[in-house]
Structures are given as structure tokens and as C-alpha cells.
Scaffold this motif. Structure first.
Motif, mmCIF file in Angstrom:
data_model
loop_
_atom_site.group_PDB
_atom_site.id
_atom_site.type_symbol
_atom_site.label_atom_id
_atom_site.label_comp_id
_atom_site.label_asym_id
_atom_site.label_seq_id
_atom_site.Cartn_x
_atom_site.Cartn_y
_atom_site.Cartn_z
ATOM 1 N N ILE A 1 -5.217 -50.732 48.515
ATOM 2 C CA ILE A 1 -6.138 -51.056 49.610
ATOM 3 C C ILE A 1 -5.353 -51.202 50.913
ATOM 4 O O ILE A 1 -5.704 -50.626 51.946
ATOM 5 C CB ILE A 1 -6.905 -52.363 49.306
ATOM 6 N N PHE B 1 -13.012 -44.370 50.614
ATOM 7 C CA PHE B 1 -13.282 -44.807 51.986
ATOM 8 C C PHE B 1 -13.971 -43.704 52.791
ATOM 9 O O PHE B 1 -14.905 -43.955 53.540
ATOM 10 C CB PHE B 1 -11.977 -45.151 52.705
ATOM 11 N N ILE C 1 -3.414 -56.377 55.102
ATOM 12 C CA ILE C 1 -4.841 -56.078 54.906
ATOM 13 C C ILE C 1 -5.663 -56.764 55.995
ATOM 14 O O ILE C 1 -6.593 -56.192 56.549
ATOM 15 C CB ILE C 1 -5.306 -56.518 53.501
ATOM 16 N N ALA D 1 -9.241 -55.958 58.454
ATOM 17 C CA ALA D 1 -10.359 -56.746 58.967
ATOM 18 C C ALA D 1 -10.250 -57.014 60.466
ATOM 19 O O ALA D 1 -11.250 -57.087 61.162
ATOM 20 C CB ALA D 1 -10.453 -58.062 58.195
ATOM 21 N N ILE E 1 -15.262 -54.808 40.990
ATOM 22 C CA ILE E 1 -14.553 -56.066 40.678
ATOM 23 C C ILE E 1 -14.801 -56.428 39.215
ATOM 24 O O ILE E 1 -13.886 -56.734 38.456
ATOM 25 C CB ILE E 1 -15.022 -57.221 41.582
ATOM 26 N N HIS F 1 -24.241 -52.780 43.973
ATOM 27 C CA HIS F 1 -23.211 -52.709 44.995
ATOM 28 C C HIS F 1 -21.853 -52.343 44.389
ATOM 29 O O HIS F 1 -21.378 -53.000 43.468
ATOM 30 C CB HIS F 1 -23.108 -54.044 45.714
ATOM 31 N N PHE G 1 -4.436 -53.033 43.982
ATOM 32 C CA PHE G 1 -4.790 -53.771 45.189
ATOM 33 C C PHE G 1 -3.879 -53.391 46.357
ATOM 34 O O PHE G 1 -4.315 -53.369 47.493
ATOM 35 C CB PHE G 1 -4.736 -55.276 44.927
ATOM 36 N N PHE H 1 -16.210 -48.562 49.048
ATOM 37 C CA PHE H 1 -15.027 -49.398 48.946
ATOM 38 C C PHE H 1 -14.707 -49.575 47.469
ATOM 39 O O PHE H 1 -15.318 -50.374 46.789
ATOM 40 C CB PHE H 1 -15.263 -50.749 49.618
ATOM 41 N N ILE I 1 -12.712 -51.108 45.037
ATOM 42 C CA ILE I 1 -11.760 -52.200 44.883
ATOM 43 C C ILE I 1 -11.261 -52.215 43.444
ATOM 44 O O ILE I 1 -10.481 -53.058 43.043
ATOM 45 C CB ILE I 1 -12.450 -53.518 45.291
ATOM 46 N N TRP J 1 -21.992 -44.235 39.292
ATOM 47 C CA TRP J 1 -23.329 -43.863 38.838
ATOM 48 C C TRP J 1 -24.310 -45.002 39.082
ATOM 49 O O TRP J 1 -25.440 -44.796 39.518
ATOM 50 C CB TRP J 1 -23.273 -43.504 37.349
ATOM 51 N N LEU K 1 -5.543 -48.709 54.172
ATOM 52 C CA LEU K 1 -5.932 -49.244 55.485
ATOM 53 C C LEU K 1 -4.858 -48.950 56.518
ATOM 54 O O LEU K 1 -5.144 -48.545 57.646
ATOM 55 C CB LEU K 1 -6.150 -50.749 55.395
ATOM 56 N N VAL L 1 -18.808 -52.605 45.365
ATOM 57 C CA VAL L 1 -17.707 -53.570 45.425
ATOM 58 C C VAL L 1 -17.800 -54.541 44.256
ATOM 59 O O VAL L 1 -16.816 -54.808 43.556
ATOM 60 C CB VAL L 1 -17.736 -54.345 46.759
ATOM 61 N N ILE L 2 -19.011 -55.059 44.050
ATOM 62 C CA ILE L 2 -19.173 -56.047 42.983
ATOM 63 C C ILE L 2 -18.937 -55.398 41.619
ATOM 64 O O ILE L 2 -18.204 -55.935 40.787
ATOM 65 C CB ILE L 2 -20.589 -56.661 43.041
ATOM 66 N N THR L 3 -19.531 -54.221 41.396
ATOM 67 C CA THR L 3 -19.346 -53.610 40.068
ATOM 68 C C THR L 3 -17.881 -53.275 39.817
ATOM 69 O O THR L 3 -17.399 -53.471 38.703
ATOM 70 C CB THR L 3 -20.169 -52.325 39.879
ATOM 71 N N MET M 1 -23.630 -47.858 62.850
ATOM 72 C CA MET M 1 -23.014 -48.924 63.630
ATOM 73 C C MET M 1 -22.446 -48.350 64.920
ATOM 74 O O MET M 1 -21.812 -47.315 64.908
ATOM 75 C CB MET M 1 -21.890 -49.551 62.815
#
Lengths: 323, 377
Positions: free
Chosen positions: B293, B79, B343, B348, B150, B144, B290, B84, B86, B136, B297, B146-148, B1
Motif C-alpha cells: 500500500i 487503485f 502512508i 492521506a 480485510i 464493500h 501492507f 482499494f 487491502i 465478485w 501510494l 475494503v471490508i471484505t 469528486m
């Protein structure tokens, strides 16, 4: 016959608990297909539920409550959109932030305005949704098999329930059969190409985020205006995350979204039903295992053991025009 | 990026920009206080007084800060590797198993200084274990993170309810918690540290795990900036493709980074379990995962920034309790709002004010150059 009766009751509660999941997962479908990840579904739903409960309690009108829910949810979506589209911030961080802000402010504002420990006042009849009974529902209830299906399973739900299931083909039609839908999906896969075609990536993504806001508004309003009569603090209780799981489980496709939501809703209904009753072969299943099952299934699916979930290619990446 | 922003001096980058973001978050929080019909300045007074007014209050502030240092470091390590995490909440929760097992096993026979090291290892092990699977799965199966993570938070919560109601609960007890530990499972307080400054700790549970948190912060600094592993992690975080070309084994680094992150989150469990409650209860983490996080940041993922950020959140938690006591319409949920705002603005929207700041500095630089030119002529 007894088994059949149990099944009908079980399916009926499955429908009841899946409605917010269907709305929220479809909401996520719109943004994620446009390349904006959204783990703020939970927060938007909660904010909408609060707005619906509070406004309906004050105005005594269910429709104004619904409108307030949608407006608040769109507003929160726009905050997420501003952070992740315009400011090109981290979309996950932004979603997390919205979840926290809403979780805190619904309690604080609710307590300050109504002084009922973070609840909104219980809603009277005109201020919440009533169930809709199909014609002759009571007359045909005694007809074997078809009677209970018609009277209990199809009839006797809220308007929003029918809307939720109508939104499934509608979303499919919007996403797959309209120009807007084609562009929306393209912007989630290859925003550069969309930009080259002279279409604004930013504006498209904002529209997707607004669609998400509207649908989350319905989900929240269903919780506080239909399922219960008023807002209770933290009433989404992780439904936004389950919807997210369902969306992934459905591999970002409308019909699968509905099926995944029904599956997760069924597991939820079953867990309540089975509490304390032993099953044949396996014995008593801990309730906690049933509650964790949607999450476990999603993890297994994501790991590629049941098919493969491939997210939209440009998901989570802010779009930067070449300079 | 691509980063479209010009480079700013260090003190602006690491001092001014985070401070402006933080200030905006607090202004918005002040507006919420106004909306509720209270005076934000009065709230600020109670916040500061509640956090620093007495030795006991400072003890509580630092007790909360200890927890947040651990979870903040956990998020920061991930990070740096571009991950990420979470799932600090779940990892800390499961880490509690390690602490509880060590204490339940040895608390009646051994002194705390034997139990403590075992509890550290246990908590880090279970926390790392809970982070190993998502790591793993990301590295080998491409799911992903983040999803796992969560999902693993929710699975952890179900697992712990099961363990605490069926397995770890003493016979005949109704409450979903372990038995209270004997002396061997209780950490000594740091009353001597506060009394150096002439403060009385009172009932505050400020305990020795604070020193462990500081040591962990130093260890993380060494790891990230002074070791080969840390270099590889940062390379991956900056550019996964560059890391791949450099021959860094991505999947190995991903798994290791996640396990270190999970281990740090798990060690958070030492503070409430051995330091305050002397037993493991339901939901003892209370959202600290949480908060991590927000802390990471705000601290820009650097231990030197994480410690002050953790103390700031300690102030919010302890001072927030005081506000809730003095101003009943502002409950402790206010902290959750502030946390979310921090946050949002420090995470963001971190670049929202950057263009204006960059422009201000560019203008100043040009003026300075012009002044130098006229002087030279």
C-alpha cells in the motif's frame, strides 16, 4: 447442573472478551454515522492500551492511566480527522497509516522507556482496575440457577465492563434522542443538507471523531488496566477489526452492536473452550475455523445473504462546500 | 469528486510533491528516534550503510525490493480501477499454496526452470482466487471491497495455519511448515548480475524472481496504458458513472482487476518460498502485503514510481536490520512507523503541502509574466 455450570463460565468469559469490542464498535458507530470511515480503531485501541499501561505504571494510579489512554486515543482520532475532514484525504488510507504508526511506536517507545521487550511493567493493585463484587454475591452463590447467575455472571466484573454495557443505551440516546445525534446522523447521510441548515459539517464531524477517540480510549484502557495487568506488544490482536466487523454486522445500530459483539465474543470464548473436544454430529471442529467464523459471518452478511447492511450514504466521502 | 487544485508541471506533480511528502515522513520518524534518545543522523548513516555498504547488503535490499514490487503493483492495479485492495497480505499468503504445491510435486524430479513456470502459474492462480471472491462480492452483491478484503486477510491467516499444521506438514514433524524443497524447488541467485558491478552477493537470497518482478512491472504498464482493458479500468477508476454511460461492464472489469491484483500479490510468494527459505512457513508474508500500500501510494501507482519506491522500502528493511543491530533501542519496528508515516503523508495527507506549492508556482509564473511584459515594452 454441570451443563449449566459450563454455560455460566462460558457466558462469563463471553462478557469479558466482548467489552473492548463493545467500546470499539460504539466508537466506530459515532464516526461512521457521521460519514467518516474508520479502520483505525485497532490502532487507537492499541495506542490507548499502551498509554494506559505506561502512565499507570509510572504514576501508580489507574485513573491517570485511564485519562492518558483517552487523551492519546483522542489525539490519534484528531490526526485521522485532520487527514480525512480538513485535508479531505482518503479515509481508509489514513486509518491504515494510523494502525501502522501505533503498532510500531508502542513497541519502540515501550522498549526505550521500560526495556522489557515492548511490555510495560506489571501493574500493582492500586494501578489497575479491581473487580466489583455485588453485595451478598458469595452468600447467594449456592442458590440454584439464580445464585450463579447473580454471583458469577452479573457480579464480579470491572467498572469498565458495566460502563461498556451502559454505553450502549447511552449511545442510542445520544444518537437518536438528542439534537447533536440527529445532526450527526444527518451529516453521515446528507452533509449538503446539514450545511444548508447553517450547521458546520466540519465541526460536527470533528466532534464525532472525538467521541470515537474517547470510546477507543476506554477500550484500550480495559485491555491493559483491567483484563491484564500491563501492556503487551500487539495486545489488541485484531480486536479493532473484529469490532469493525461487528459494527457492520449490526448494520450501524447501537443495540445490534452490543448483540454482535456478544456473538463474536461468544464465538471466541467457545473456540477456546472447544479446543480439542469433538462435537456431536460434526466431529472435531478445527480451532482455526472457529477463529475465522466472525470474519466469515461478516462477509456473508455483507454479501446480503443475511439481510442487507446499508452503510451511511455519505460514508467515506470528504465534504466539499460548493464554491 | 472535484479537484480544487490547479495543475502543476509534471516534474512537480510526480517528483517534487512526493519527495516533500517523503521528506516530512522521515523528519517525523527522525523525531521518534530523538524521543527514544538516539541520534537520528547516526541512524540514517547505519540505514544507508546497512543497505548499500556491501554487495551482500545490496543483495538483501534488492531481495526485499522484489517482494515489494509485486505487492506494490498489486495495490496499484486495483487503485487504477478505483478499488482499494487491502487484502494483498492474504492473497500473497494463499498464493504460497500454489508455489508450495508446484515445488512439492516436482522438485525432486524436475530442474528449477520447469518448476518455476508452474509455480508462477500456481501462485498467481491462488492469489487471484483469493481476490476473486471479494471482487465478485463487490461487483454483484455490493459489499464493500475494503471490508471484505480485510476479512479475507484474517480468513487466509486461519486457513494457512490449518493447512500448515494439519495438511502440508510432513509426518512426524512438529514445526508448522512444509518439508524443505530439493534442488528443483530452489531458484538460482542473481550473483552474476551483481558481479557485473564488481559486487559479491555473499549469502543474500537475491534471486531470479527479481527479473520476474521487473517483467511484471512492464506488463502492468502495458496493461494499464496500452490496452483496451487498462483503458476501461482507468475510466472506471476516474468516474464509474462515465464508465457506465460508455457501456463498460462494471462488474466484469471489477472482477478482472481484482483477479489481476490478487495474482500479482500471489506471485510475491515465489520470492521468499523458492528464493530464500525453500519451504513454506507460517507468516512468510510478514506484512509485505501492507507495505505494498505504501509502495503504491509513493509510486503514484505507476510502475516507474513503484520500482524506486519498492527499492526504498527494501533499503528500510535491510538497513533497518542494521540499525537494530547497531542501536539496540531502535528495533525493526521502526520500519513499521516509517511505513505508517509514508502512508499518512504520501497517501492521506498528500494534498497538505499542495496549496503552498501551487501558490509558489503561481507567484513565480506571474513574476515571469511581468518580467516578459516589461521587456516587451
Amino acid at each position: 447442573m454441570d451443563f449449566f455450570h459450563v454455560l455460566v463460565v462460558l457466558l462469563e468469559s463471553t462478557i469479558r472478551v466482548s467489552v473492548p469490542l463493545v467500546f470499539a464498535a460504539l466508537a466506530g458507530l459515532f464516526t461512521e454515522r457521521a460519514g467518516v470511515f474508520d479502520i483505525g480503531l485497532e490502532g487507537k485501541m492499541l495506542g490507548a492500551a499502551f498509554a494506559a499501561g505506561a502512565v499507570a505504571a509510572v504514576t501508580q494510579s489507574v485513573w491517570i492511566g485511564l485519562l492518558a489512554a483517552i487523551l492519546v486515543s483522542i489525539l490519534l482520532s484528531l490526526v485521522h480527522g485532520y487527514a480525512s475532514i480538513t485535508q479531505r484525504g482518503n479515509q481508509i488510507v489514513s486509518g491504515v497509516a494510523i494502525n501502522f504508526i501505533v503498532a510500531g511506536s508502542t513497541v519502540i517507545l515501550g522498549e526505550a522507556w521500560f526495556r522489557q521487550g515492548g511490555r510495560t511493567p506489571a501493574l500493582a493493585e492500586g494501578a489497575r482496575f479491581q473487580t466489583i463484587n455485588f453485595p451478598f454475591a458469595d452468600a447467594v452463590r449456592d442458590v440454584p440457577i439464580l445464585g450463579p447467575i447473580y454471583a458469577d455472571l452479573l457480579s464480579g466484573h470491572f467498572l469498565l465492563t458495566y460502563l461498556a454495557f451502559a454505553m450502549v443505551p447511552a449511545s442510542w440516546w445520544i444518537l437518536y434522542r438528542t439534537r447533536f445525534g440527529l445532526r450527526l446522523r444527518a451529516v453521515g447521510e446528507n452533509p449538503g443538507a446539514v450545511d444548508t441548515a447553517g450547521i458546520s459539517v466540519i465541526w460536527l464531524r470533528y466532534r464525532a471523531v472525538i467521541c470515537c477517540g474517547i470510546l477507543c480510549g476506554f477500550a484500550g484502557a480495559y485491555l491493559s488496566l483491567a483484563m491484564t495487568a500491563g501492556f503487551v506488544k500487539g495486545m489488541t490482536a485484531g480486536k479493532g477489526y473484529i469490532a469493525l466487523a461487528a459494527l457492520i454486522f449490526a448494520k450501524w445500530r447501537p443495540k445490534n452492536v452490543m448483540l454482535a459483539c456478544l456473538l463474536f465474543g461468544f464465538l471466541d470464548a467457545l473456540a477456546i473452550r472447544l479446543q480439542g473436544t469433538p462435537l456431536p454430529l460434526v466431529g472435531q471442529v478445527p480451532v482455526q475455523l472457529m477463529q475465522a467464523l466472525p470474519y466469515i459471518l461478516t462477509v456473508i452478511l455483507l454479501a446480503g445473504f443475511i439481510g442487507k447492511a446499508i452503510p451511511p450514504k455519505a460514508g467515506g466521502v470528504p465534504y466539499v462546500k460548493e464554491r | 469528486m472535484s479537484t480544487p487544485y490547479a495543475k502543476l508541471p509534471g516534474w512537480v506533480e510526480y517528483g517534487l510533491v512526493p519527495l516533500i511528502n517523503l521528506a516530512v515522513a522521515f523528519v517525523v520518524a527522525g523525531l521518534v528516534v530523538l524521543l527514544v534518545g538516539e541520534n537520528p543522523f547516526e541512524a540514517a548513516y547505519h540505514l544507508i550503510n546497512g543497505a548499500f555498504g556491501r554487495g551482500e547488503y545490496i543483495g538483501f535490499t534488492l531481495y526485499y525490493a522484489t517482494t515489494f514490487i509485486f505487492t506494490g503493483l498489486a495495490v496499484a492495479v486495483a487503485f487504477h480501477c478505483g478499488l482499494f485492495n487491502i487484502g494483498g497480505e492474504g492473497q500473497a499468503y494463499v498464493g504460497g499454496i500454489g508455489v508450495a504445491l508446484a515445488c512439492l510435486w516436482l522438485d525432486q524430479t524436475m530442474p528449477w526452470y520447469v518448476v518455476f513456470p508452474l509455480a508462477i502459474i500456481g501462485s498467481a492462480f491462488f492469489g487471484a482466487l483469493w481476490a476473486f471472491l471479494p471482487g465478485w462480492l463487490q461487483a454483484k452483491r455490493g459489499s464493500h471491497i475494503v471490508i471484505t478484503t480485510i476479512m479475507f486477510n484474517f480468513i487466509a491467516s486461519s486457513l494457512m495455519v490449518y493447512l500448515l499444521t494439519r495438511v502440508l506438514k510432513p509426518l512426524g514433524s512438529m514445526a508448522p511448515q512444509t518439508r524443505t524443497f530439493a534442488e528443483g524447488g530452489q531458484l538460482p541467485k542473481l550473483d552474476w548480475l551483481l558481479s557485473i558491478f564488481g559486487l559479491n552477493i555473499g549469502t543474500a537470497p537475491f534471486n531470479i524472481s527479481f527479473l520476474l518482478a521487473l517483467a511484471a512491472a512492464f506488463a502492468v504498464w502495458v496493461l494499464i496504458w496500452r490496452t483496451k482493458l487498462g483503458y476501461e479500468m482507468r475510466t472506471m477508476g476516474h468516474s464509474p458513472s462515465a464508465a457506465r454511460y460508455a457501456g463498460i461492464r462494471e462488474s466484469r472489469i471489477t472482477v478482472i482487476a481484482m483477479m489481476i491484483s490478487g495474482g500479482l500479490a500471489g506471485m510475491m510468494a515465489l520470492n521468499p518460498i523458492m528464493g530464500e527459505q525453500f519451504r513454506m512457513q507460517l507468516d512468510f508474508v510478514q506484512g509485505a502485503g501492507f507495505v505494498g500500500i505504501a509502495v503504491a501510494l509513493m509510486g503514484r501507482s505507476h510502475p516507474g514510481g513503484i520500482i524506486p519506491a519498492a527499492i526504498l522500502f527494501g533499503v528500510l528493511y535491510q538497513g533497518g536490520a542494521e540499525i537494530a543491530f547497531e542501536m539496540p533501542s531502535i528495533s525493526r519496528d521502526m520500519i513499521v512507523i516509517i511505513q505508517g508515516l509514508v502512508i499518512l503523508f504520501a497517501g492521506a495527507l498528500e494534498n497538505m503541502f499542495r496549496p503552498a506549492i501551487t501558490r509558489a508556482f503561481a507567484m513565480q509564473g506571474r513574476r515571469a509574466a511581468a518580467v516578459a511584459q516589461t521587456k516587451g515594452a
